[in-house]
Structures are given as C-alpha cells and as structure tokens.
Design a protein around this motif. Structure first.
Motif, PDB file in Angstrom:
ATOM      1  N   GLY A  59       0.814  -1.210   0.000  1.00 46.64           N
ATOM      2  CA  GLY A  59       0.000   0.000   0.000  1.00 46.64           C
ATOM      3  C   GLY A  59       0.848   1.260   0.000  1.00 46.64           C
ATOM      4  N   LYS A  60       1.939   1.221   0.752  1.00 45.92           N
ATOM      5  CA  LYS A  60       2.858   2.373   0.775  1.00 45.92           C
ATOM      6  C   LYS A  60       3.435   2.619  -0.615  1.00 45.92           C
ATOM      7  CE  LYS A  60       7.504   3.622   2.255  1.00 45.92           C
ATOM      8  NZ  LYS A  60       8.755   3.097   2.842  1.00 45.92           N
ATOM      9  N   ARG A  61       3.903   1.560  -1.261  1.00 39.41           N
ATOM     10  CA  ARG A  61       4.499   1.708  -2.584  1.00 39.41           C
ATOM     11  C   ARG A  61       3.488   2.234  -3.590  1.00 39.41           C
ATOM     12  NH1 ARG A  61       6.326  -3.339  -3.211  1.00 39.41           N
ATOM     13  NH2 ARG A  61       4.744  -4.022  -4.702  1.00 39.41           N
ATOM     14  N   ALA A  62       2.260   1.751  -3.490  1.00 38.30           N
ATOM     15  CA  ALA A  62       1.207   2.211  -4.403  1.00 38.30           C
ATOM     16  C   ALA A  62       0.900   3.690  -4.161  1.00 38.30           C
ATOM     17  CB  ALA A  62      -0.047   1.371  -4.230  1.00 38.30           C
ATOM     18  N   TYR A  63       0.891   4.090  -2.890  1.00 41.47           N
ATOM     19  CA  TYR A  63       0.612   5.498  -2.576  1.00 41.47           C
ATOM     20  C   TYR A  63       1.744   6.391  -3.074  1.00 41.47           C
ATOM     21  CZ  TYR A  63      -0.856   9.639  -0.012  1.00 41.47           C
ATOM     22  OH  TYR A  63      -1.260  10.905   0.314  1.00 41.47           O
ATOM     23  N   GLN A  64       2.987   5.963  -2.886  1.00 45.10           N
ATOM     24  CA  GLN A  64       4.123   6.733  -3.385  1.00 45.10           C
ATOM     25  C   GLN A  64       4.055   6.888  -4.909  1.00 45.10           C
ATOM     26  OE1 GLN A  64       7.142   4.175  -1.537  1.00 45.10           O
ATOM     27  NE2 GLN A  64       7.900   5.928  -0.384  1.00 45.10           N
TER      28      GLN A  64
END
Length: 573
Positions: A430-435
């Motif tokens: 989720g973090k990578r997708a948000y970044q």
C-alpha cells in the motif's frame, strides 16, 4: 530505587554539572510575567564577547576558528555557558559534558598552534545532539527512566558510556566540539517534549507553548542560541516541527543520505518508515555547511544504509541559474491550501499568504496543490507505528515502572496485537502504491506550471497551528479519535520520503490574527484544532512553512529555501 527517586537523582546529577557561576541568581519568572526568554532576557547573563560569539551562525564561527581568529576554547566556553542558561530556563538538556568539551577545545587549539591549520572543516564548532545519539563519556536515556545507568535498558554490554554513534564520530573527525545532548519525549513518538526525568521542555519564545518534538530540546536550545547547529531525527515531523515552533531552519533529508548507524531508537527494526537524521540551525548556510561536511567524509563507507551521493553543487546551482536567467527564468511552486481534514489557524494562513505573495512578487509560478488523499497515506503511517503492538515501548517503561505521559499514553497506553508478516507486507504494498500515485500526480503538474517542468517544490504548513499548546486536552470533542497533536502536513512527507526543509516566515500577532468567529468545524479533529486557538496565548509565536522537494533533493530544497528566505527578510520574523 523507585522510578521517582531514580529520575530525580538523574535530573539533579545533570543540573549539578552547571558551574555555580553559571547558575541563575533567581528562578525564571512565570510565563505570565516573562513569556519570552530569548534575546535581551538571556543576554543579561552573558558578557558582550559571549553574545558576539553565540549570536554568530555556524558559517561565521567556522570562518573565524579555521583561520585562528577565534580559539576553539573561547567559542566552546561561550556556548557551554549559554546552553547552561538555556537549560535553567526551559529544561532542554539531558546530558551535559562541558569539561570534556573544553578539554577537546584545548587540544584543538594546541593542534592549530603546532600545525598552523585546523583539525577539519568544522574546527572548533560546537554541535549539539539529540539524546538519541550515543556519545562517549555520557549515557543515552532517550527520556526513559529505565535506561538510566544502562546501554539502551541493558547492563553488562560493555558499551555503556564508551559506544559512539557514527555521526557523532564523524563530527569529531571534522573538528566539531560535542558538549550537550538535548531533551526528547520518551519513546520519541510525540510532537511535544516531555518525560519523567526533566519533565517538560518549553518554547523559549513563548513559554505558554510547546517547543515541539521529538527533537524539541534541539529546537529550544538553538532558539536560545545555546547551540549554533544541532542534529535531530524525523519519523513524523520531529525535525521540522521543533524547527518551525522555534523560528529555525531545518531539513529532513531522504532516508539514506545522512548516517543513522549506531543510533538509539524506538521500535528498532521497523523498516517500512525509517527515521532520518538532519540538522537544525539559525541559517540555511549552517544547514548546508554541516551536510556538505558530513558527506565529505564518505559516510556510505561506514553506514550500509547510506547511499553514495556526495554533495551535488550542480543540483543547487541549477536552481540559482533559473533565477539568474531573469525574464523567462521561472520556478514553479505547488501551494497546499488544505489537507482536507482541518483548517489552519489564522497565523498559519497569514504565513502561507506571505510566502505566496513573495513567490508571485519574484515572478515565479503558483499551482494549487491537490494531491492524492492524505488520510489514505496517514492510515498507512499510523499502522506502521503499531507493527509490534507497542511491545518495544511497553518493555522500556516496564524497566522502571514509570508512567507514560500525555500523547504517548493516548497512543501507546494499551498493548495491542502485533501485526503478522502478511499484514506488514500488505502495508508495504500500500505504501508503494501510494508513493507511485503521489509521484504521478507530481509529474502531471508539468501541464500547469508553464515552465515545461513539474512544480519545483511544494509549499505547505508543517502543522495547522504555530505551536502545540501543552495545556490543551488532546480530546475536546465527543469523538475520542480526534487528535490535536498529529499534523498530517508533516507526517505525509515521511511516508513519501521527500527532502523537506523549514522556512521561518513571521510571528503570530494578536492584533491581526483574530479568531475565526462563526466558524463551523468540518469534523471532530478540526474542532479540536479550532478550539485550541487563542490570540492572546499565541501572540509572538513563530510561524513557518515547509518546502517539500522530491527524494534526495536536499541541495535543491535548500537552494529554494535560501531564495525565499532572502526575499522574506523585510518581514518581521
């Protein structure tokens, strides 16, 4: 000993290291009588020569010490004296090692006389450190009573008072003088600085307010000119918040730019959202000086997590070249007017207006910044901080039986279930997708700037208020989830790992920054923030903004901060 006795013994032992001649003749008057202890108030206890030295920024000091015009000893003694006064006024020090510092300064002077050259690029420059750094000769408590007389809560390691963090050793090689370690909130996970050892660290400019956290002692000490430059850490705003609250410059570098090796920490091993080291100072020049010097020591050879990126003059020069081009030379800034959750206090709105007008007067472009929902990113951050359910923090408190204070108790008071490996993996995805989503939005602004480039940086508040109020109940509404002390403006930067600096802008003015009468809060969190504003209490408080760049753009961000800071000089800071 019980925790109260242990804490008092430690507190008294630190205070006893202040020489009798440096002790205040009488207690500092209460805030109602003496709100501001900076400037003329603290100057009354110093000699004209000490004032001259301590009110010179780090760049100016090094110019004097590296050519032998000022001795390392006189500079060190002046800052030790002023730091001692600062601590008596606002409780900003955890460790004092003046004698060791003066001894180091004498050796520096002897070396200079013998060799006709400085020890290093920071020869004779006093540098303060947040009490997360291990320094030879003193202990690290990080605000925990249970860490007193131990190495991070453990005895018999052989590291007590002899182990040193990599950055501390690097600064010594450069010729810097280490002399104090500054206060933090126990756990480090708070925007105010408080613990059961030194109690509360106050804002020197306005002692009704907090100095911020978690590098709060750094902010308070440098505000009182008890240090020319110091290093803190930032996992949710912990460099930027105290820099802003205390009218200082500061920078949160991207993870992997400055060495973190050998630091004490909470929740060590949580690698989804890494804490980073960065400096706070009274000038942009001081930030650049210490970063360039640290990088000159090739920290990537001593810390496996540091990227091999020397200081890049070309990135800094590219910004100045655009400005010097005149005519068609334009920068573009995104302006974050809201995070969609809370309204800014009047002084913060005015500070944003001042910066926007300054940018426009300089002829640069403004773009409304409307990024992906910040709340989505913050949900990921707050889950990350609870991966172990609070196990590490509870274990540290259990060593002494001391209680958690304020916002720490609110966030970590109850031990929670630990996240599974699969849950952590999902949050990392989720973090990578948000970044990625945020990056694509940033890229898309090239269609709006008129420069052929996406925005060069984003200008945003650091918090919706000029500073936190220690007397405010964190929950003032019927919604128990409403948080007063969690500004999304600073924390979202950590998830994105962006290079971000602090630009002091103005001060709150009760005659201008009046209450928004008739305002209807958008939600329970907005209600908490709105009710916290009192023009009388906030009068005189520093107000700042942050300049947000992309990852590993420290040189560019500092160049932009310097340009805007120079343009703001006509405003009352």
């Amino acid at each position: 000993m019980d925790w109260q006795t242990l804490a008092k013994t430690k507190r008294d032992s630190v205070n006893a290291l202040i020489p009798p001649s440096w002790r205040l003749p009488s207690p500092v008057p209460p805030a109602a009588e003496q709100r501001n202890v900076t400037g003329k108030y603290i100057q009354q206890f110093l000699s004209p020569r000490e004032i001259e030295i301590t009110e010179t920024d780090a760049v100016g000091i090094v110019k004097q010490t590296t050519v032998g015009s000022w001795t390392a000893l006189e500079v060190t003694e002046a800052f030790c004296h002023r730091a001692a006064l600062a601590h008596q006024m606002v409780n900003c020090l955890h460790e004092i090692f003046f004698e060791a510092a003066l001894s180091d300064a004498r050796k520096m002077d002897e070396y200079y006389v013998k060799n006709g050259k400085p020890v290093g690029l920071l020869h004779g420059l006093p540098v303060s450190l947040k009490d997360q750094f291990h320094v030879k000769g003193v202990e690290t408590t990080m605000g925990y009573v249970g860490w007193i007389n131990t190495f991070q809560g453990t005895t018999g390691t052989g590291k007590e008072r002899v182990f040193e963090s990599e950055l501390a050793s690097t600064l010594r090689r450069l010729g810097a003088i280490l002399y104090v370690k500054t206060s933090v909130p126990h756990t480090l996970m708070a925007g105010e600085t408080m613990n059961n050892i030194i109690t509360y660290t106050w804002n020197p400019t306005n002692r009704f307010l907090s100095c911020g956290g978690s590098s709060g002692g750094e902010g308070a000490l440098i505000s009182l000119k008890g240090s020319p430059v110091g290093f803190g850490t930032d996992i949710g705003g912990s460099i930027r918040v105290p820099a802003a609250f205390n009218g200082l410059y500061g920078i949160r570098p991207s993870s992997g730019r400055v060495p973190y090796e050998g630091m004490a920490n909470s929740m060590d091993g949580q690698n989804t959202l890494l804490s980073v080291v960065g400096p706070l100072a009274t000038s942009v020049g001081a930030l650049k000086l210490v970063l360039k010097c640290v990088l000159s020591q090739e920290p990537w050879l001593r810390d496996p997590l540091v990227a091999e990126i020397p200081w890049r003059d070309e990135q800094e020069n590219a910004v100045f070249d655009i400005v010097k081009a005149g005519g068609g030379g334009r920068l573009a800034f995104g302006i974050m007017k809201t995070d969609g959750a809370v309204n800014f206090h009047p002084p913060v709105r005015r500070a944003m207006d001042i910066v926007v007008k300054t940018v426009e007067k300089l002829g640069h472009r403004i773009v409304d910044w409307e990024p992906p929902c910040h709340q989505k990113g913050l949900d990921l951050v707050f889950q990350t901080w609870l991966f172990d359910g609070g196990t590490d923090i509870h274990a540290a408190f259990a060593l002494s039986g001391e209680p958690m204070l304020g916002p720490i108790a609110s966030a970590y008071g109850t031990l929670k279930e630990q996240y599974t490996a699969s849950q952590i993996a999902a949050i990392n995805i989720g973090k990578r997708a948000y970044q990625k989503e945020y990056m694509e939005y940033w890229n898309s602004t090239s269609a709006l700037t008129g420069t052929g480039r996406p925005v060069d940086a984003v200008i945003a508040p650091i918090a919706p208020y000029a500073a936190a109020r220690p007397d405010m109940d964190p929950v003032l509404s019927d919604d128990p989830t409403a948080k007063y002390s969690m500004p999304s403006f600073s924390t979202i930067v950590n998830l994105l790992d962006y290079s971000t600096s602090v630009l002091p802008v103005t001060r709150a003015d009760k005659s201008i920054d009046v209450v928004d009468s008739g305002y209807t809060p958008q939600n329970s969190q907005d209600e908490v923030v709105h009710l916290a504003y009192d023009p009388e209490i906030y009068d005189g408080a520093h107000v700042a903004v942050q300049i947000i760049g992309r990852r590993f753009q420290e040189e560019k961000v500092l160049a932009l901060t310097e340009i805007l800071g120079d343009a703001l000089e006509n405003h009352q800071l």
